[in-house]
Structures are given as C-alpha cells and as structure tokens.
Design a protein around this motif. Structure first.
Motif, PDB file in Angstrom:
ATOM      1  N   GLU A 157       0.836  -1.206   0.000  1.00  0.00           N
ATOM      2  CA  GLU A 157       0.000   0.000   0.000  1.00  0.00           C
ATOM      3  C   GLU A 157       0.871   1.258   0.000  1.00  0.00           C
ATOM      4  N   PHE A 158       2.078   1.133   0.527  1.00  0.00           N
ATOM      5  CA  PHE A 158       2.945   2.304   0.704  1.00  0.00           C
ATOM      6  C   PHE A 158       3.709   2.652  -0.570  1.00  0.00           C
ATOM      7  N   PHE A 159       4.549   1.734  -1.061  1.00  0.00           N
ATOM      8  CA  PHE A 159       5.366   2.000  -2.246  1.00  0.00           C
ATOM      9  C   PHE A 159       5.622   0.673  -2.947  1.00  0.00           C
ATOM     10  N   PRO A 160       4.659   0.203  -3.729  1.00  0.00           N
ATOM     11  CA  PRO A 160       4.705  -1.165  -4.252  1.00  0.00           C
ATOM     12  C   PRO A 160       5.824  -1.444  -5.243  1.00  0.00           C
ATOM     13  N   VAL A 161       6.403  -0.408  -5.860  1.00  0.00           N
ATOM     14  CA  VAL A 161       7.399  -0.662  -6.899  1.00  0.00           C
ATOM     15  C   VAL A 161       8.729  -1.154  -6.322  1.00  0.00           C
ATOM     16  N   CYS A 162       8.887  -1.067  -5.007  1.00  0.00           N
ATOM     17  CA  CYS A 162      10.075  -1.614  -4.341  1.00  0.00           C
ATOM     18  C   CYS A 162       9.634  -2.573  -3.247  1.00  0.00           C
ATOM     19  N   LYS A 163      10.493  -3.551  -2.933  1.00  0.00           N
ATOM     20  CA  LYS A 163      10.187  -4.449  -1.827  1.00  0.00           C
ATOM     21  C   LYS A 163      11.250  -4.320  -0.740  1.00  0.00           C
ATOM     22  N   PHE A 164      10.852  -4.618   0.489  1.00  0.00           N
ATOM     23  CA  PHE A 164      11.689  -4.408   1.658  1.00  0.00           C
ATOM     24  C   PHE A 164      11.992  -5.751   2.324  1.00  0.00           C
ATOM     25  N   SER A 165      13.249  -5.943   2.728  1.00  0.00           N
ATOM     26  CA  SER A 165      13.638  -7.086   3.553  1.00  0.00           C
ATOM     27  C   SER A 165      14.267  -6.537   4.827  1.00  0.00           C
ATOM     28  N   GLU A 166      13.773  -6.970   5.968  1.00  0.00           N
ATOM     29  CA  GLU A 166      14.212  -6.412   7.245  1.00  0.00           C
ATOM     30  C   GLU A 166      15.262  -7.315   7.898  1.00  0.00           C
ATOM     31  N   PHE A 167      16.345  -6.691   8.395  1.00  0.00           N
ATOM     32  CA  PHE A 167      17.417  -7.407   9.070  1.00  0.00           C
ATOM     33  C   PHE A 167      17.797  -6.675  10.348  1.00  0.00           C
ATOM     34  N   ASN A 168      18.348  -7.411  11.290  1.00  0.00           N
ATOM     35  CA  ASN A 168      18.832  -6.826  12.539  1.00  0.00           C
ATOM     36  C   ASN A 168      20.296  -7.162  12.748  1.00  0.00           C
ATOM     37  N   SER A 169      21.072  -6.176  13.185  1.00  0.00           N
ATOM     38  CA  SER A 169      22.416  -6.431  13.666  1.00  0.00           C
ATOM     39  C   SER A 169      22.428  -6.075  15.152  1.00  0.00           C
ATOM     40  N   GLU A 170      23.586  -6.063  15.748  1.00  0.00           N
ATOM     41  CA  GLU A 170      23.650  -5.900  17.205  1.00  0.00           C
ATOM     42  C   GLU A 170      23.049  -4.592  17.684  1.00  0.00           C
ATOM     43  N   GLN A 171      23.285  -3.509  16.956  1.00  0.00           N
ATOM     44  CA  GLN A 171      22.835  -2.202  17.421  1.00  0.00           C
ATOM     45  C   GLN A 171      21.994  -1.438  16.402  1.00  0.00           C
ATOM     46  N   GLN A 172      21.621  -2.104  15.302  1.00  0.00           N
ATOM     47  CA  GLN A 172      20.896  -1.393  14.253  1.00  0.00           C
ATOM     48  C   GLN A 172      19.797  -2.238  13.637  1.00  0.00           C
ATOM     49  N   ARG A 173      18.794  -1.554  13.069  1.00  0.00           N
ATOM     50  CA  ARG A 173      17.770  -2.169  12.245  1.00  0.00           C
ATOM     51  C   ARG A 173      18.071  -1.774  10.800  1.00  0.00           C
ATOM     52  N   HIS A 174      17.984  -2.734   9.902  1.00  0.00           N
ATOM     53  CA  HIS A 174      18.355  -2.496   8.507  1.00  0.00           C
ATOM     54  C   HIS A 174      17.222  -2.921   7.589  1.00  0.00           C
ATOM     55  N   PHE A 175      17.150  -2.220   6.437  1.00  0.00           N
ATOM     56  CA  PHE A 175      16.186  -2.579   5.407  1.00  0.00           C
ATOM     57  C   PHE A 175      16.901  -2.659   4.069  1.00  0.00           C
ATOM     58  N   VAL A 176      16.873  -3.837   3.477  1.00  0.00           N
ATOM     59  CA  VAL A 176      17.410  -4.019   2.131  1.00  0.00           C
ATOM     60  C   VAL A 176      16.277  -3.751   1.146  1.00  0.00           C
ATOM     61  N   ILE A 177      16.528  -2.870   0.186  1.00  0.00           N
ATOM     62  CA  ILE A 177      15.517  -2.476  -0.796  1.00  0.00           C
ATOM     63  C   ILE A 177      15.857  -3.137  -2.127  1.00  0.00           C
ATOM     64  N   ASP A 178      14.836  -3.646  -2.798  1.00  0.00           N
ATOM     65  CA  ASP A 178      15.061  -4.334  -4.066  1.00  0.00           C
ATOM     66  C   ASP A 178      13.885  -4.066  -5.009  1.00  0.00           C
ATOM     67  N   VAL A 179      14.021  -4.536  -6.240  1.00  0.00           N
ATOM     68  CA  VAL A 179      12.950  -4.401  -7.234  1.00  0.00           C
ATOM     69  C   VAL A 179      11.691  -5.089  -6.727  1.00  0.00           C
ATOM     70  N   GLY A 180      10.556  -4.395  -6.778  1.00  0.00           N
ATOM     71  CA  GLY A 180       9.341  -4.926  -6.177  1.00  0.00           C
ATOM     72  C   GLY A 180       8.372  -5.582  -7.139  1.00  0.00           C
TER      73      GLY A 180
END
Length: 336
Positions: free
Chosen positions: A115-138
């Motif tokens: 609903e937000f931005f369909p042309v890209c997809k998000f993958s969520e990852f966690n490291s020790e002190q950070q939250r990360h989002f890998v963006i790719d073709v959606g």
C-alpha cells in the motif's frame, strides 16, 4: 496447493496519484508536453484528471522512461519523494504519519508495504545495534535508469519523513551504484549520510532510536486508517510473494515455489519471463542479500550464515558465494 494471491506487472493496481500524476505535473512545470510522457502507455491525460484511476506497473514504467528522456534535470525523483506526504492521500500514509514511533512505522510497513510503495520491496534485518532494510525491485525488472528513479524517489520519501516526524534521528543509506553525475541533488535533498558503490541498497537506523516518540501524532486518525487498511484485501506483487517464500524456505525449487503459488512450473516460468526475470535469478537475489548482509554488517560466522541458507556444507556455501559475487567470504569481509 496453497491459495496465494498476487498481482502482476500488467494489472491495474497502482493509484495514478502515487507517482504518475506528480510526474506529469513536474513535466508540465518544465514545459514538457504530457502526451509525450504518456506515449506508449495507452493512458490519456484527461482520463487521469477525471478520477484517481489505477494503472499498471508497465504503464508507469513507460511514463518514467519517457520522462527521463524528456526532462532537462535529474532531480524530479527527489522532488516527487519530497512531495509524497504533502500531496498523496491514502490510508497507509495517514497511519504512518500518525504512528507513535518508528517501531510502529515498521510494523505498519511489514503488514502493508504494498500500500505504501509497491514498486520496491523491503527485507528487514537486525544487527547488534541497528535495524536495517534491504531495498530491491518490487514488481518488474526495468532499465537501470528507471530502477534508479524508483530507488531515488523512495530514498527521498524516507528521508523527508524522518526529517519531518523524527528530526533528531539519523539514518545511513548505502546504494549499489556509483555516485551519479547529478550528485549535487543528493546533497540538496538528502541530509543523511549516503554511501555509493556498495553491494546492497541498505537503509540503517540505530536500534536505540526506534522507540523515540514522533513529533506529533493522532491516535484517532491512526486507528481509523488502520481499520480501513485491515478491511482491504492484502495483495502483493508476484516477485514480493516469491521472495518471501524463498526467504522462508531457501531450499525451495521452481516446482515447490510454483505449487506454493498454485500454478504449474511452466506457468511460473512464463510469468517470471514477463517480469524480465527467472526463478534462478530471484532465488539467487534472496540468498545473496542474506549472505552479503551478514558478511558485511554482522560478525556472523560462515557456519551461521550457511544454516540461515539451509546449506549443510561450508564448501557448498563458499561455492555459492563465489558464484553470486565473484568473491570469497574473507574478501567480502575485508571490503566492508
């Protein structure tokens, strides 16, 4: 077979007000004929003005490609991103703008990313002190210029939102392409650190900042918007559904993925070809994203990463990484 619903690149599911109408307005301001922007899309300008019609990704991509060839400047992706929360009205926008904190924002995006931005997809990852989002073709693989336009628009949206609702928070952005000739536009529109020529498109934020309260928020508006969102049919793109399936089951094959999507392997293969991709490529992308993230952003061992990919033999893991990136695990760690 499970009953999984998804949309494809030719389906009319993208609101024209999301990206196309702001793009047309910018073109008009630059003196560009809108008929030239719409050329080849089978869309008529006056039909778009009558109501907020839905368009397909294929139609949007054609218009973006035309605009890139017609507009004299390269900053319109950033301008559209900056205007996103000011001009685009939607339930997901209302819910996000009135979220209590970033933890709440991420929960909303997890449930309603399409609903937000369909042309890209998000993958969520966690490291020790950070939250990360890998963006790719959606939705569909396009030319590098069109894909970069979508990426730059999304980055601009994210940065503008953070600066507006959480001005005390800093994020870091890594991009998988070289610094462009129009680098000055990044400095003008993006106030956060941007690092080019990295293996992933990665947006990172410190975990300690996730629960900082938003500048202002309305509980009533947020709950109303969330209620409306829950009543809508959840519909993700074919590539998003497939990547989620691969991430959950790294050993999946074309046959098992097709069964998950309630179709034959031949049909899935044909549909992926229409999206300019293949099952092998999509699976490799998921495995590559997981591997590169953990090798570069965390201190995970080869054994730990192999287990995440359901690979039992470390030799097979090294071979896979060499095939995907051309480098060994140690070479990638040294390059971070």
């Amino acid at each position: 077979m499970s009953n999984v619903t998804f949309f494809e690149c030719s389906d009319n599911v993208i609101p024209s007000a999301l990206l196309l109408l702001p793009l047309l307005e910018l073109c008009q301001q630059q003196g560009v004929d809108t008929s030239k922007v719409l050329n080849g899309s089978k869309l008529a300008y006056y039909d778009l003005l009558k109501s907020d019609i839905n368009i397909s990704f294929d139609q949007l991509a054609v218009c973006c490609h035309n605009s890139l060839n017609l507009l004299p400047h390269n900053d319109f992706s950033f301008q559209i991103g900056q205007q996103f929360f000011n001009q685009y009205n939607s339930d997901i926008k209302t819910a996000i703008v009135n979220a209590r904190n970033l933890t709440h924002v991420f929960k909303l995006l997890r449930c309603f990313s399409n609903e937000f931005f369909p042309v890209c997809k998000f993958s969520e990852f966690n490291s020790e002190q950070q939250r990360h989002f890998v963006i790719d073709v959606g939705i569909k693989h396009c030319t590098e210029r069109v894909e970069r336009f979508f990426y730059e628009t999304l980055i601009s949206i994210v940065c503008h939102f953070i600066d507006w609702r959480f001005p005390e928070i800093d994020i870091t952005i890594q991009l998988p392409f070289k610094a462009p000739k129009h680098l000055e536009y990044y400095h003008t529109f993006i106030k956060h650190p941007v690092i080019f020529d990295k293996p992933l498109l990665l947006i990172s934020i410190k975990s300690e900042q996730l629960d900082l309260p938003a500048k202002e928020s309305s509980t009533i508006l947020r709950r109303q918007a969330f209620y409306k969102l829950t009543k809508k049919q959840k519909l993700n793109s074919l590539l998003t559904v497939l990547s989620h399936h691969i991430a959950c089951k790294p050993n999946t094959t074309l046959e098992t993925a097709a069964a998950h999507l309630s179709m034959s392997p031949a049909t899935l293969k044909r549909k992926l070809q229409a999206h300019n991709t293949s099952f092998k490529y999509e699976k490799d992308q998921v495995l590559k994203n997981v591997t590169l993230f953990h090798l570069i952003q965390t201190s995970a061992s080869n054994q730990t990463i192999s287990e995440k990919l359901a690979i039992n033999d470390l030799t097979n893991f090294r071979r896979l990484l060499k095939r995907l990136t051309g480098k060994t695990p140690n070479q990638l760690r040294l390059a971070k």
